[in-house]
Design a protein around this motif. Structure first.
Motif, PDB file in Angstrom:
ATOM      1  N   TRP A   1      42.977  94.384  36.679  1.00 59.57           N
ATOM      2  CA  TRP A   1      42.592  95.744  37.047  1.00 59.57           C
ATOM      3  C   TRP A   1      43.861  96.592  37.139  1.00 59.57           C
ATOM      4  O   TRP A   1      44.849  96.173  37.738  1.00 59.57           O
TER       5      TRP A   1
ATOM      6  N   ARG B   1      45.007 100.968  37.614  1.00 60.62           N
ATOM      7  CA  ARG B   1      44.480 102.276  37.998  1.00 60.62           C
ATOM      8  C   ARG B   1      45.443 103.356  37.563  1.00 60.62           C
ATOM      9  O   ARG B   1      46.637 103.111  37.386  1.00 60.62           O
TER      10      ARG B   1
ATOM     11  N   ARG C   1      49.838 104.203  34.190  1.00 66.16           N
ATOM     12  CA  ARG C   1      48.849 103.248  34.649  1.00 66.16           C
ATOM     13  C   ARG C   1      49.532 102.218  35.556  1.00 66.16           C
ATOM     14  O   ARG C   1      50.589 101.686  35.228  1.00 66.16           O
TER      15      ARG C   1
ATOM     16  N   TYR D   1      39.938 103.470  37.660  1.00 64.78           N
ATOM     17  CA  TYR D   1      40.209 102.029  37.650  1.00 64.78           C
ATOM     18  C   TYR D   1      39.760 101.440  36.316  1.00 64.78           C
ATOM     19  O   TYR D   1      38.620 101.644  35.897  1.00 64.78           O
TER      20      TYR D   1
ATOM     21  N   GLY E   1      37.060 102.699  32.008  1.00 65.48           N
ATOM     22  CA  GLY E   1      37.453 103.077  33.358  1.00 65.48           C
ATOM     23  C   GLY E   1      36.293 103.593  34.192  1.00 65.48           C
ATOM     24  O   GLY E   1      35.267 104.039  33.674  1.00 65.48           O
TER      25      GLY E   1
END
Length: 126
Positions: free
Chosen positions: A36, A38, A45, A94, A119
């Motif tokens: 993951w 974000r 990122r 995310y 996302g």
């Protein structure tokens, strides 16, 4: 190549405990490293968490360690990110990412992943 598909985002209050879902579409997540990340508009990122294979060791960013939990349901071909004690600074889009070739030293680096979802937005505000 398996395609990650995220869901579960939305607007939540500080302290909420939402759970993001990443389902594998068109293939299996088996033998993948899943992560993951974000991103806030205008910023790079940011790594959040990753796991090397189902049942593998899980890695977390310091900013979420102890608050977020990454889990893997192999039967459902799905990875989850349970988010506890949310803060306004957790607001971001995310993304779920997958790779079958990433090396351990690159697990926190976004360009090491070959397959990305679109996302899901998480907004933390009172």
């Amino acid at each position: 190549q398996v395609q990650p598909v995220e869901s579960g985002g939305g607007s939540v209050q500080p302290g909420a405990t939402p759970k993001l879902t990443c389902e594998g579409s068109g293939g299996t997540f088996r033998r993948n490293t899943l992560a993951w990340f974000r991103q806030i508009p205008g910023k790079e990122r940011e790594f959040v968490a990753a796991v090397r294979g189902s049942g593998g060791y899980t890695y977390y960013a310091d900013s979420v360690k102890g608050r977020f939990t990454l889990s893997w349901d192999s039967a459902k071909n799905t990875v989850f990110l349970t988010m506890n004690s949310l803060k306004p600074e957790d607001t971001a889009i995310y993304y779920c990412a997958a790779s079958t070739t990433i090396i351990l030293s690159s697990i926190r680096i976004s360009n090491g992943y070959s397959s990305w979802g679109r996302g899901t937005q998480v907004t933390v505000a009172s």
